[in-house]
Design an enzyme around this catalytic site. Structure first.
Site, PDB file in Angstrom:
ATOM      1  N   GLU A 252       0.815  -1.220   0.000  1.00 17.25           N
ATOM      2  CA  GLU A 252       0.000   0.000   0.000  1.00 17.25           C
ATOM      3  C   GLU A 252       0.843   1.262   0.000  1.00 17.25           C
ATOM      4  OE1 GLU A 252      -3.518   2.161   2.615  1.00 17.25           O
ATOM      5  OE2 GLU A 252      -2.380   0.508   3.455  1.00 17.25           O
ATOM      6  N   ASP A 253       1.905   1.270   0.815  1.00 15.88           N
ATOM      7  CA  ASP A 253       2.636   2.524   1.059  1.00 15.88           C
ATOM      8  C   ASP A 253       3.901   2.697   0.226  1.00 15.88           C
ATOM      9  OD1 ASP A 253       0.722   3.068   2.915  1.00 15.88           O
ATOM     10  OD2 ASP A 253       1.915   2.441   4.644  1.00 15.88           O
TER      11      ASP A 253
ATOM     12  N   ASP B 274     -14.748 -10.116  41.871  1.00 13.04           N
ATOM     13  CA  ASP B 274     -13.501 -10.789  41.498  1.00 13.04           C
ATOM     14  C   ASP B 274     -12.328  -9.832  41.296  1.00 13.04           C
ATOM     15  OD1 ASP B 274     -14.607  -9.673  39.317  1.00 13.04           O
ATOM     16  OD2 ASP B 274     -14.654 -11.477  38.092  1.00 13.04           O
TER      17      ASP B 274
END
Length: 733
Positions: free
Chosen positions: A82-83, A265
């Site tokens: 993508e980059d 708890d």
């Protein structure tokens, strides 16, 4: 545990070498790192750090999860396509097709056109889930990527922080939970909580820190007591205290409406041993010494969760009055509880020689996994509907029941045997006639509980589901299957009515001495359909077949459009040239042949609108009351009924209609309903919504203002699409 420290590539490699021994696998990881470093050179994150640091942290998180070399390589490369203008083919040539496919699946969705951001996100997530169903390593890389992004979210603008944190809490944390990766799930939730509700986050963090010293002392005291007991009985064990993460404390405070001090708890202990039998033995000793709190014991060893989580849970009261949650499990169970599916998926790259887990075994244990693809097929291209299905049926599935053969089925809270039947198979759901739970015959609306063994009785003679089932089922999956069944039936009925309408129109034209082939042209029928407020000529034919419109009204308009037909004889000439009989047009828009002065009003009981098939009722002293033909108030009347029809030249006006919307209750339901009414350009005169006695369902009564039957049909269709709406009904009083 997933480390939060920023590491170097060499530190990552040291971690990898603890469990990956083959030199070619180490070489693959190293080459992937060097390729990512080269291609991301000159790129920086919002923090100012070189982009490669993000890739290293993603790889390190994957290494701590003990994923394989191809998965870690994909972690390094997940943004290069993508980059960095790197093609999938180049990645494939350098690192193999498998790594390239992983990278392609993980690559963020870009250059997609959607109507709005919500649709964009839904479509993006849908692609993630479908890719995940094909190979779970995709989501492991995606989770590692999201986790590091959340750790560095402080460098983003405030609006972006909110958006990313909300998405993380709604999508990524539930995925991690469903895959059993509790470390990542807990951290994602806490980080999202910190940005979404900052004041609450720090308030709870301060309360936890304030009690830390006191709590640690109490836990250590209990650990010493239990350890002495284990030593006395010569049981192999590890024991340690564990902290409840902040978001889980907040959720319990909100959902159970409790104060911080009431959360049972907060004091928690985990005991890890070597065998299943030792787990039950330890449980027996603990219950013998300390008083267990009723209703708080859960056996997830005998009844594992669908994400393969196994453990014994019990809550006890110590001698000093403090309450402790105790978890007991084996080493293998503990590993699966922390790393979930990552602990199982290592077979994919054969890292342990002959100790591989076969894919079929994994798929059987994670049978719900294939639902990502199945659900995608069910909803076609509706990404928002797909996300609603996932949210309801997978992420919120907290009830675990079994088939008679022991297969675990996860269902949402409030689910019934019908939900169960459709989860097993669509045809079983359609032909369900009864159910047994734990060997006892029960009604089909019985609410299932975790641990129930459910058996469904079917019959081939069954005509299919009942519409009442839509009010019973709780899973979107079952509801969609039932609706699809009725839609298919409606489609088949519609086809028959279209054919019937065509035949009736043809026969009537022949009776009148007209050539049907010249009149029943699609173009001419479409013109008539438009004049009568139908969308198409097929809708018009359906209207004739379903008796929504009179054949006389259709033929009259057909004849008007046919101006060039030769007049073969005197009878035809008389038919075409006869003078229109006088008719009365009232303010209601109704035409009554041969009536000039009688008062005409629309009946309030059924509120007819243009497009409805109507009939007139001659009332005493009140003229003609116009009812819908299906109005129950005139079904037994014969003598006083007269033919009426909507006048095509009526003045434009609006009509009030009463609707009842039945749904399950949820936040913002009424707001969503009102929004849909507004979007459909309908008026809203009155609305009243209330929760029913069962505390689950809701009824909304409303008076809407529409222009005609088609407008009303469109409105009802859109209301039925609102999340949690079960049915929309037009009221007849």
């Amino acid at each position: 545990m997933v480390s939060k420290k920023v590491v170097t590539f060499h530190e990552l490699l040291d971690e990898v070498k603890k469990y990956i021994k083959k030199e070619e696998n180490i070489d693959l990881i190293t080459r992937a790192y060097l390729f990512a470093e080269k291609n991301h050179c000159g790129q920086f994150r919002k923090s100012g750090e070189p982009y490669i640091i993000h890739a290293i942290q993603v790889g390190y998180i994957l290494a701590l999860l003990r994923t394989g070399p191809k998965t870690i390589a994909a972690g390094f490369l997940h943004d290069v396509v993508e980059d960095c203008n790197v093609s999938k083919q180049e990645v494939s040539e350098l690192f193999g097709e498998e790594v390239a496919t992983l990278v392609e699946s993980v690559t963020k969705i870009s250059n997609l056109k959607f109507q709005d951001e919500k649709e964009y996100l839904a479509s993006n997530h849908r692609k993630i889930f479908i890719a995940m169903a094909k190979d779970v390593r995709v989501i492991l890389v995606k989770l590692a990527d999201r986790l590091h992004n959340m750790r560095t979210l402080q460098y983003m603008p405030s609006a972006k922080q909110q958006k990313i944190a909300n998405e993380t809490l709604e999508v990524y944390a539930p995925i991690a939970h469903r895959l059993g990766i509790s470390d990542i799930k807990n951290e994602l939730e806490d980080l999202s909580f910190q940005y979404l509700k900052k004041e609450k986050y720090y308030e709870i963090a301060k309360l936890v820190e304030k009690r830390k010293a006191e709590r640690d002392e109490q836990v250590q005291r209990m650990i010493a007591d239990i350890s002495a007991m284990m030593e006395e009985h010569h049981i192999k064990y590890r024991i340690f205290g564990r902290s409840k993460h902040l978001y889980s404390i907040y959720k319990k405070m909100v959902t159970k409406n409790k104060r911080f001090e009431e959360i049972l708890d907060l004091l928690a202990i985990r005991i890890v041993t070597d065998t299943d039998s030792a787990c039950y033995e330890i449980l027996g000793y603990i219950h013998a010494k300390y008083r267990p709190i009723p209703g708080r014991f859960k056996d997830y060893i005998a009844m594992p969760k669908v994400n393969m989580y196994q453990s014994l849970h019990t809550t006890i009261v110590a001698d000093d009055g403090n309450i402790f949650e105790v978890q007991i499990r084996t080493e293998k169970m503990d590993e699966i509880a922390e790393q979930g599916i990552a602990a199982h998926w290592r077979y994919k790259e054969s890292m342990y020689g002959g100790k591989e887990i076969r894919q079929k075994e994994i798929e059987e244990q994670l049978h719900w996994f294939k639902d990502f693809s199945v659900m995608s097929d069910e909803v076609n291209d509706d990404a928002l509907e797909y996300m609603n299905l996932l949210q309801k049926d997978i992420f919120e599935a907290n009830v675990y029941v079994m088939t008679p053969k022991g297969k675990v089925i996860a269902l949402p809270n409030g689910a019934t045997p019908i939900d169960f039947a459709y989860r097993v198979h669509t045809e079983i759901g359609h032909h369900t006639v009864g159910a047994t739970i734990n060997g006892v015959i029960v009604p089909l609306n019985t609410v299932l509980k975790t641990g129930d063994v459910v058996s469904i009785r079917t019959s081939k003679q069954s005509s299919g589901p009942s519409e009442d089932w839509l009010k019973i089922v709780r899973s979107a999956h079952a509801r969609n299957k039932i609706r699809s069944f009725f839609q298919k039936q409606e489609s088949e009925r519609r086809s028959l009515d279209v054919k019937k309408g065509e035949e009736l129109l043809s026969e009537e034209l022949k009776k009148r001495g007209l050539d049907a082939s010249q009149y029943m042209d699609n173009k001419k029928l479409s013109q008539v359909a438009a004049a009568l407020s139908y969308n198409s000529y097929q809708d018009l034919l359906y209207g004739i077949g379903a008796k929504q419109v009179t054949i006389a009204a259709v033929i009259e308009r057909l004849v008007k459009h046919k101006v060039s037909i030769p007049l073969d004889n005197e009878e035809l000439a008389k038919m075409f040239n006869r003078q229109d009989r006088k008719h009365k047009v009232s303010q209601s828009g109704i035409r009554v042949e041969g009536v000039d002065s009688m008062k005409i009003t629309l009946a309030a009981c059924c509120s007819p609108v243009p497009g409805d098939e109507v009939v007139g009722y001659i009332s005493k002293g009140q003229g003609v009351k116009v009812h819908r033909r299906d109005c129950p108030n005139i079904q037994n009347e014969k003598a006083r009924l007269i033919d009426v029809e909507w006048d095509e030249n009526r003045e434009q006006r609006t009509y009030e209609v009463k609707l009842v919307v039945r749904s399950t209750d949820r936040n913002f339901l009424l707001s969503d309903i009102v929004t849909v009414v507004s979007q459909c350009k309908a008026g809203l005169q009155h609305v009243d919504s209330s929760v029913n006695e069962d505390g689950i369902s809701a009824t909304t009564k409303m008076t809407v203002v529409v222009s005609d039957a088609e407008h009303l049909r469109t409105l009802c269709a859109n209301l039925r699409k609102v999340n949690s709406v079960l049915d929309v009904e037009r009221v007849i009083q």
